[in-house]
Design a protein around this motif. Structure first.
Motif, PDB file in Angstrom:
ATOM      1  N   THR A 117       0.343  -1.357   0.051  1.00 18.32           N
ATOM      2  CA  THR A 117       0.095  -0.209   0.137  1.00 18.32           C
ATOM      3  C   THR A 117       0.618   1.425  -0.119  1.00 18.32           C
ATOM      4  OG1 THR A 117      -1.448  -1.316   1.483  1.00 18.32           O
ATOM      5  CG2 THR A 117      -1.793   1.079   1.680  1.00 18.32           C
ATOM      6  N   PHE A 118       2.196   0.795   0.490  1.00 22.67           N
ATOM      7  CA  PHE A 118       2.943   2.537   1.040  1.00 22.67           C
ATOM      8  C   PHE A 118       3.928   2.119  -0.875  1.00 22.67           C
ATOM      9  CE2 PHE A 118       1.436   0.364   4.668  1.00 22.67           C
ATOM     10  CZ  PHE A 118       1.432   1.625   5.457  1.00 22.67           C
ATOM     11  N   LEU A 119       4.024   1.916  -0.934  1.00 17.43           N
ATOM     12  CA  LEU A 119       4.738   1.928  -2.633  1.00 17.43           C
ATOM     13  C   LEU A 119       3.962   2.495  -3.723  1.00 17.43           C
ATOM     14  CD1 LEU A 119       6.081  -1.828  -3.411  1.00 17.43           C
ATOM     15  CD2 LEU A 119       7.040   0.249  -1.580  1.00 17.43           C
ATOM     16  N   GLY A 120       4.160   2.928  -4.177  1.00 15.44           N
ATOM     17  CA  GLY A 120       3.728   4.015  -5.653  1.00 15.44           C
ATOM     18  C   GLY A 120       4.314   4.175  -6.781  1.00 15.44           C
ATOM     19  N   THR A 121       3.670   5.224  -7.809  1.00 14.40           N
ATOM     20  CA  THR A 121       3.916   4.968  -8.149  1.00 14.40           C
ATOM     21  C   THR A 121       5.052   6.250  -8.677  1.00 14.40           C
ATOM     22  OG1 THR A 121       2.740   6.149 -10.002  1.00 14.40           O
ATOM     23  CG2 THR A 121       2.287   4.125 -10.532  1.00 14.40           C
ATOM     24  N   ASN A 122       5.353   6.820  -7.376  1.00 18.24           N
ATOM     25  CA  ASN A 122       5.709   8.353  -8.164  1.00 18.24           C
ATOM     26  C   ASN A 122       6.683   8.471  -7.265  1.00 18.24           C
ATOM     27  OD1 ASN A 122       5.673   9.716 -10.697  1.00 18.24           O
ATOM     28  ND2 ASN A 122       3.592   9.116 -10.039  1.00 18.24           N
ATOM     29  N   GLY A 123       7.100   7.951  -5.484  1.00 21.18           N
ATOM     30  CA  GLY A 123       7.738   7.482  -4.531  1.00 21.18           C
ATOM     31  C   GLY A 123       6.793   6.417  -3.996  1.00 21.18           C
ATOM     32  N   THR A 124       7.796   6.600  -2.871  1.00 21.37           N
ATOM     33  CA  THR A 124       7.295   4.927  -1.451  1.00 21.37           C
ATOM     34  C   THR A 124       7.226   6.684  -0.212  1.00 21.37           C
ATOM     35  OG1 THR A 124       8.481   4.072  -2.236  1.00 21.37           O
ATOM     36  CG2 THR A 124       8.049   3.339  -0.489  1.00 21.37           C
TER      37      THR A 124
END
Lengths: 289, 427
Positions: free
Chosen positions: A242-249
């Protein structure tokens, strides 16, 4: 005076006993322990940082004061549900793996029949196939049998372990022939021999396999991630994504979630550590005998 | 006899099914019975997650007949893997985010449907509204067959985030050309500081660094494709990679993974982070109040300014029923309308897909000039080539960058190898 001297001697003796006999080894153990513990300590430190402090350089080695990350991370996902799912999936997988490993290890290590070695080589060959190659065909199979997004999809395909089969086969092969012959003379069936004699002797290997499979199942990410889509059946590792994203973490949220999802397992392990170790070595004497 | 009866009984069903494809798209499903659709997306964290959830709830409130299930994946690599697996299993979502090359692959296997009928249909988008969509974004909706297969959703391009204090301290001005960027690198690389950190990307996962390099190639006068074939080893590409390699060798640029530009800039160690405007909230979080963060346009090269259009569009999968397709179209169209796209842009850093959103964002733009800078850059932004083989080609670019920048291979050699492998993927 004499009493005081006796007390002093007793205290001195106690201190001497408490001091490590081999300070070099003790220091090495402490350093290695610290090395292993440091990543978790670092996660704890990060979990108390603000988003900006995570990127500070030089890094801060002591926890900050932002406990708000915990409340935020707790609200991000149904963690209790994820936790219970993980315990269920890992527990069932361990039971299934132990059952299949005992049976297959016994069949490949003790029983005599034609083609036994070929069967063993076939089992070992499974190790050569990378999981990534199989993931889409496996997805299609699971879809065909309507197992996508279920507990079954996360337990049954992992219910046999090549490592477990290999370890128990090697162990059973080391059993003395006389033991097997004695059981046969006493009229024990092969299954009875496995259950009453071979399995108890294999206890150290069983403990090893159980821990190995449990940790593997607990850490499993790609498989449940691809095969499930609903939080109601997903494990913790998927929740942490859930905490990983496409533009940052979101490092602070991720660290807080790692802390509160890891702590229960660590506490259980610490409490049961002695029993696990005792269990692992319980059968050693029997094998020697 | 029974078989004959069954086959005759099937005729009306077949006719009805055929009609589904022939007749123009139906009215939105809002007025019909309750329809549930799924949207596979990668807006899984931070403000992207909360903003998309808020928009979805608002849409459901406005359209009580439609339920939208968001199926979030943590990154684009996983999203593609799950979409491919779902298509292969015959169980795809109703709609999903997709890059141009993914859409080309899905379209070739008839896994998605063209959207032209919906766009120009009764509940479509008016000509005036179409003209408000940024030209580069509008062009990006088409595949080479001339049909609209995608609808815009989260679009972005590249900007330069920089540490204004560090530049001032070193008497360096913001680079407007790549040559100046190199010169700035020399001045900024002192002690423990350096100019920029990039992620080269890999064969399976291109990264920001891959697309920044591709923008450089165009700024140096090169191309990415020509005549529907990759052109990865042009002289311009070799020049751009040679320039980057020299920066790495001198220590001006460092290589990392997992948004290294954000990390190094946030730590106050590097001066620049060239990454997409969608990373704005993450960069702001990383920097905090440590120094003054500012944003500038990507430098230009001998052939002028160039940028890469980033972000994805939305596609509609063909397995969906007629009612689901109508509902999906209603949702994707609604997301792109001025009010919603303005909210999305302000919350996430992505660009509004239509110019009609700009008046609604006037207040925000006044305090957040990065949005205006990024919007102006759109005119120079090139979308990813809409060919299924581009997935392999762009992966080979990442491999060539690694070979040249990490392993020190000669740029011409690394790019020639990439070109050869990209060409092999055509067949």
């Amino acid at each position: 005076m004499a009493a005081r001297l006796a007390v002093a001697l007793r205290v001195g003796a106690r201190w001497r006993r408490a001091l490590p006999r081999r300070p070099g080894s003790t220091l090495a153990v402490v350093l290695i322990g610290a090395l292993f513990a440091f990543p978790f300590y670092w996660v704890i430190t990060t979990s108390f940082d603000t988003s900006s402090e995570v990127y500070s350089f030089p890094p801060r080695f002591f926890p900050g004061g932002d406990a708000g990350n915990y409340a935020r991370a707790w609200g991000e996902a149904p963690w209790v549900h994820y936790f219970l799912n993980t315990v269920l999936i890992a527990g069932c997988t361990v039971v299934l793996v132990l059952a299949t490993s005992l049976l297959a290890g016994f069949a490949l290590g003790v029983m005599r029949y034609r083609g036994r070695e070929i069967c063993f080589v076939l089992v070992l060959m499974i190790l050569m196939v990378p999981q990534v190659v199989l993931i889409i065909p496996d997805y299609i199979v699971l879809d065909d049998i309507h197992w996508l997004n279920t507990y079954w999809a996360q337990i049954v395909p992992w219910g046999a372990s090549v490592f477990g089969i290999f370890l128990l086969r090697q162990f059973f092969q080391s059993l003395p022939e006389e033991l097997i012959e004695a059981a046969e003379l006493d009229g024990a069936s092969q299954l009875r021999f496995l259950w009453k004699v071979a399995a108890p002797l294999a206890w150290p290997a069983i403990i090893t396999i159980g821990l190995y499979v449990f940790i593997g199942s607990w850490d499993s990410f790609l498989w449940p991630f691809i095969m499930t889509s609903s939080a109601s059946v997903q494990p913790i590792e998927v929740g942490l994504a859930t905490f990983l994203g496409t533009n940052g973490t979101d490092w602070t949220g991720l660290s807080a979630a790692v802390v509160f999802t890891s702590l229960p397992v660590m506490v259980v392990f610490m409490l049961s550590q002695r029993r696990l170790v005792e269990g692992a070595f319980a059968g050693t004497g029997a094998v020697k005998g | 006899m029974r078989a004959r009866r069954l086959s005759l009984a099937g005729i009306p069903t077949a006719v009805a099914t055929l009609a589904t494809f022939v007749v123009a798209p139906a009215a939105p499903a809002a007025a019909a019975a309750k329809v549930s659709i799924s949207f596979m997306e990668a807006m899984s964290s931070g403000t992207q997650k909360t903003a998309l959830s808020a928009l979805t709830s608002e849409f459901e409130k406005a359209n009580p007949g439609i339920t939208v299930q968001l199926v979030a994946e943590p990154d684009y690599g996983t999203l593609l893997q799950k979409e491919e697996a779902a298509v292969a299993a015959g169980n795809p979502p109703t709609m999903g985010q997709a890059y141009e090359n993914w859409a080309a692959t899905f379209a070739a296997s008839k896994a998605i449907v063209p959207l032209g009928g919906y766009v120009s249909g009764k509940h479509g988008v008016s000509g005036a509204a179409q003209k408000q969509i940024w030209p580069s974004v509008w062009k990006d909706l088409y595949l080479p067959d001339g049909k609209i297969w995608m609808w815009p959703f989260n679009k972005s391009d590249y900007v330069v985030y920089y540490n204004s204090d560090m530049l001032a301290k070193n008497h360096v001005s913001v680079p407007t050309t790549w040559a100046q960027w190199v010169a700035d690198g020399a001045k900024l690389t002192t002690g423990a500081d350096w100019a920029e950190s990039i992620d080269t990307g890999t064969l399976s996962a291109p990264a920001n660094g891959t697309y920044v390099y591709l923008s450089m190639v165009r700024a140096y006068g090169g191309t990415w494709t020509n005549n529907q074939k990759p052109t990865l080893d042009t002289p311009a590409a070799v020049s751009a990679l040679s320039m980057l390699q020299s920066m790495v060798k001198k220590g001006y640029v460092k290589i990392g993974t997992n948004y290294p530009g954000q990390t190094a800039l946030g730590a106050g160690r590097s001066a620049f982070d060239i990454s997409t405007v969608a990373g704005y909230p993450y960069v702001v979080d990383a920097v905090g109040k440590k120094f003054t963060l500012e944003v500038a346009a990507v430098p230009s090269g001998p052939a002028g300014q160039a940028n890469a259009l980033e972000g994805t569009n939305v596609v509609m999968f063909s397995k969906a029923t007629r009612a689901e397709r109508s509902a999906a179209w209603s949702f994707m169209k609604w997301l792109s309308e001025p009010k919603q796209t303005a909210y999305w842009a302000e919350e996430t850093g992505y660009l509004p897909v239509t110019k009609a959103a700009l008046p609604l964002m006037a207040g925000y733009d006044a305090t957040h000039p990065y949005q205006k800078i990024a919007a102006e850059e759109l005119q120079y932004a090139t979308p990813s080539p809409p060919f299924s083989w581009w997935t392999e080609a762009v992966g080979q670019v990442g491999t060539a960058l690694q070979a040249a920048l990490v392993n020190g291979e000669a740029p011409a050699q690394a790019l020639a190898a990439a070109q050869q492998k990209a060409m092999a993927a055509l067949h």
